[in-house]
Motif scaffolding. Structure first.
Motif, short mmCIF file in Angstrom:
data_model
loop_
_atom_site.label_atom_id
_atom_site.label_comp_id
_atom_site.label_asym_id
_atom_site.label_seq_id
_atom_site.Cartn_x
_atom_site.Cartn_y
_atom_site.Cartn_z
N TYR A 26 36.85 38.73 48.95
CA TYR A 26 35.96 39.26 47.93
C TYR A 26 36.80 39.97 46.86
O TYR A 26 37.78 40.65 47.19
CB TYR A 26 34.97 40.26 48.53
CG TYR A 26 34.01 39.65 49.52
CD1 TYR A 26 32.75 39.24 49.10
CD2 TYR A 26 34.35 39.50 50.85
CE1 TYR A 26 31.84 38.68 50.00
CE2 TYR A 26 33.46 38.93 51.76
CZ TYR A 26 32.21 38.53 51.33
OH TYR A 26 31.33 37.99 52.22
N CYS A 27 36.41 39.83 45.60
CA CYS A 27 37.09 40.54 44.51
C CYS A 27 36.05 41.14 43.57
O CYS A 27 34.90 40.68 43.52
CB CYS A 27 38.00 39.59 43.73
SG CYS A 27 39.39 38.92 44.68
N TRP A 28 36.46 42.14 42.79
CA TRP A 28 35.57 42.79 41.84
C TRP A 28 36.38 43.57 40.83
O TRP A 28 37.59 43.75 40.97
CB TRP A 28 34.57 43.69 42.56
CG TRP A 28 35.14 44.88 43.30
CD1 TRP A 28 35.22 46.17 42.84
CD2 TRP A 28 35.69 44.90 44.62
NE1 TRP A 28 35.78 46.98 43.80
CE2 TRP A 28 36.07 46.23 44.90
CE3 TRP A 28 35.89 43.92 45.60
CZ2 TRP A 28 36.67 46.61 46.11
CZ3 TRP A 28 36.48 44.30 46.81
CH2 TRP A 28 36.86 45.62 47.05
N GLY A 29 35.72 44.03 39.76
CA GLY A 29 36.39 44.83 38.74
C GLY A 29 36.57 44.06 37.44
O GLY A 29 35.83 43.12 37.12
N ASP A 30 37.59 44.44 36.68
CA ASP A 30 37.90 43.80 35.40
C ASP A 30 38.17 42.32 35.61
O ASP A 30 38.88 41.92 36.54
CB ASP A 30 39.11 44.48 34.77
CG ASP A 30 39.47 43.89 33.42
OD1 ASP A 30 38.56 43.44 32.70
OD2 ASP A 30 40.68 43.85 33.09
N ASN A 31 37.61 41.49 34.72
CA ASN A 31 37.74 40.04 34.87
C ASN A 31 38.11 39.39 33.54
O ASN A 31 37.82 38.22 33.31
CB ASN A 31 36.42 39.46 35.41
CG ASN A 31 36.59 38.10 36.06
OD1 ASN A 31 37.69 37.73 36.48
ND2 ASN A 31 35.50 37.34 36.13
N VAL A 49 39.27 38.00 38.90
CA VAL A 49 38.33 38.07 40.02
C VAL A 49 38.25 36.71 40.71
O VAL A 49 38.06 36.64 41.93
CB VAL A 49 36.95 38.55 39.55
CG1 VAL A 49 35.89 38.34 40.62
CG2 VAL A 49 37.03 40.03 39.16
N GLY A 50 38.37 35.64 39.96
CA GLY A 50 38.43 34.31 40.55
C GLY A 50 37.11 33.62 40.74
O GLY A 50 37.03 32.63 41.49
N ASP A 51 36.05 34.07 40.06
CA ASP A 51 34.73 33.47 40.25
C ASP A 51 34.39 32.45 39.17
O ASP A 51 33.24 32.02 39.04
CB ASP A 51 33.65 34.54 40.32
CG ASP A 51 33.50 35.31 39.00
OD1 ASP A 51 34.38 35.18 38.12
OD2 ASP A 51 32.51 36.06 38.87
#
Length: 492
Positions: free
Chosen positions: A55-60, A65-67
């Motif tokens: 799971y990743c989150w934050g600045d993108n 983040v990879g989504d």
């Protein structure tokens, strides 16, 4: 920004919020956490697999983040499954899968994603061609490095200060994995870490070598401060774990002490001052809570630290009970102590719970009944009950209390006439704290008791890989990034 994987939740703090806050759903259990410039990733391990969900989150902004988007994420989003390890650079991310192959994504203007040429951001995880059988991956600044089972070490990305380690330096990106020249070392590398413009690695002999920029002494080889495009020896030995961040580096030795060197502008070396250090210096660990349980089990003394992680100008380390301590720059609350005051030596975050009080042990026939009172406070984590360990020369046994208000349990199946030291540990979702011990000796005719699943252990272990099972069994809560991966490689 800083994060800590507690016993049952991931907590983060910084960027103006000085108090640790639990990351929202999903609950991320026992996985490594990686923090980039302004994004974070964590692995939720599966009970029936070596790997887990990433799971990743934050600045993108750069797709880190990879989504598949460039939309900032305020809550974790699932990026991939079957992940063993995740690492973050400033604005890019890399992961190693259970088949020991890498994926990278995010900012790629310096070739840090390893796609063969520098280019626009890469928004979803992409394989790095030609790399298999990985045992270690590292990302920092705008560069990435890996170690393979064969001992080969390869890096790519920015090489502005020789951080690729192949004997060259320049502004041209190195967008393809390139072998580090380890001939000065004469030994295979086991762990590698990247700062903003330098790299450091631990050899199989547990020595430390560094290369890249050295304007703040971040190579650790002493004066003069001269950058190196080939590895140089820091003189550090018996090193268990390493981290690099910004223009500083830190290691943990096998005695549970942290040593740091390089930039100390904000006190991030933990020495009590702000003087840069071109050679390794011992961190002042006087503020780390001492646990008698681990002093006995590991045959050492003082506040012990088990892992260290460097940010740009601050550092955090985990003690053997799973509690984070941080030091250095605190302008944005990245130390998690509820203030924005810089700290020049390790300081407990608000996650540290209080210890149980009024511990009383009553010895009986082959068992010891233990009672205690609740701690004055549980810290920022949620109360989860207590673990009680009876430790003798012959081994240990454990009983548990699942509720924070249930303040008593009985340790059974003990050896009569053996003296036990009794330790009561307060457990929360963010950490653990062990009260001072009391002693008791069971006496009488031993009667069989149900097997509680605990195993006898030998005391007097150093803090090495061999002691990891001990730490997990009697209180350790961290699965360190890379440990699982290196173990998997050794088993093959």
């Amino acid at each position: 920004m800083s994060c800590s994987a507690g016993i049952q939740e991931v907590f983060c703090w910084g960027s103006g919020d000085a108090e640790p806050k639990p990351v929202g759903t999903p609950r991320l259990v026992s996985g490594p956490v990686a923090a980039g410039r302004a994004h974070l990733c964590a692995v939720e391990y599966s009970e029936d697999s070596d790997g887990g969900d990433l799971y990743c989150w934050g600045d993108n902004t750069y797709g880190q983040v990879g989504d598949g988007t460039t939309t900032a994420r305020t809550a974790p989003v699932k990026v991939h499954d079957d992940v063993l390890q995740v690492v973050t650079g400033a604005d890019h991310t890399c992961a190693v899968l259970t088949d020991q192959t890498p994926l990278c994504w995010g900012r790629d203007d310096a070739g840090q994603v390893g796609q063969g040429a520098a280019g626009p951001p890469v928004l979803t995880p992409q394989p790095v061609a030609g790399l298999t059988d990985l045992t270690e991956v590292a990302a920092g600044g705008d560069s990435t490095c890996v170690i393979q089972e064969s001992g080969a070490t390869k890096c790519w990305g920015s090489n502005s200060d020789g951080q690729i380690g192949d004997g060259t330096a320049g502004v041209t990106p190195v967008a393809t994995p390139t072998a580090v020249d380890t001939s000065p070392i004469g030994d295979d590398l086991m762990q590698i870490e990247l700062g903003a413009r330098h790299a450091c690695a631990v050899t199989e002999n547990l020595d430390v070598w560094c290369w890249g920029a050295d304007d703040h002494g971040q190579l650790g080889d002493g004066a003069p401060l001269t950058g190196q495009n080939l590895p140089v020896d820091t003189g550090m030995t018996d090193v268990y774990a390493i981290s690099a961040g910004g223009d500083s580096s830190c290691v943990v030795d096998e005695d549970g002490h942290v040593w740091c060197w390089g930039d100390n502008t904000e006190g991030q070396l933990g020495t009590g001052d702000t003087t840069d250090q071109p050679e390794p210096v011992k961190v002042d660990q006087s503020g780390v809570v001492t646990s008698g349980l681990y002093e006995d089990a590991l045959n050492t003394s003082g506040g012990l630290l088990f892992a260290v992680s460097m940010g740009e100008r601050h550092a955090c380390a985990m003690d053997v009970s799973g509690n984070p301590y941080c030091w250095g720059d605190n302008a944005d609350g990245q130390l998690g102590d509820g203030t924005t005051t810089d700290r020049y030596k390790p300081t407990a975050t608000l996650l540290l719970p209080g210890t149980a009080g009024d511990v009383v042990a009553q010895a009986r026939d082959a068992e010891i009944g233990v009672d205690w009172s609740e701690p004055d406070e549980f810290g920022a984590g949620s109360p989860m009950g207590y673990r009680v360990v009876g430790l003798a020369d012959s081994g240990y046994d454990v009983c548990y209390s699942a509720s924070s208000t249930d303040t008593g349990c009985t340790i059974t199946d003990l050896t009569n006439n053996a003296e036990y030291r009794i330790f009561v540990t307060t457990m929360t979702s963010g950490g653990a704290a062990t009260a001072a011990s009391v002693r008791a000796t069971p006496r009488g005719m031993a009667t069989p008791a149900p097997d509680d699943g605990s195993d006898d252990i030998a005391v007097g272990l150093p803090i090495t890989g061999a002691a990891i099972s001990l730490l997990v069994a009697i209180g350790g809560v961290m699965v360190l990034g890379g440990v699982l991966l290196r173990r998997k490689a050794r088993e093959r």
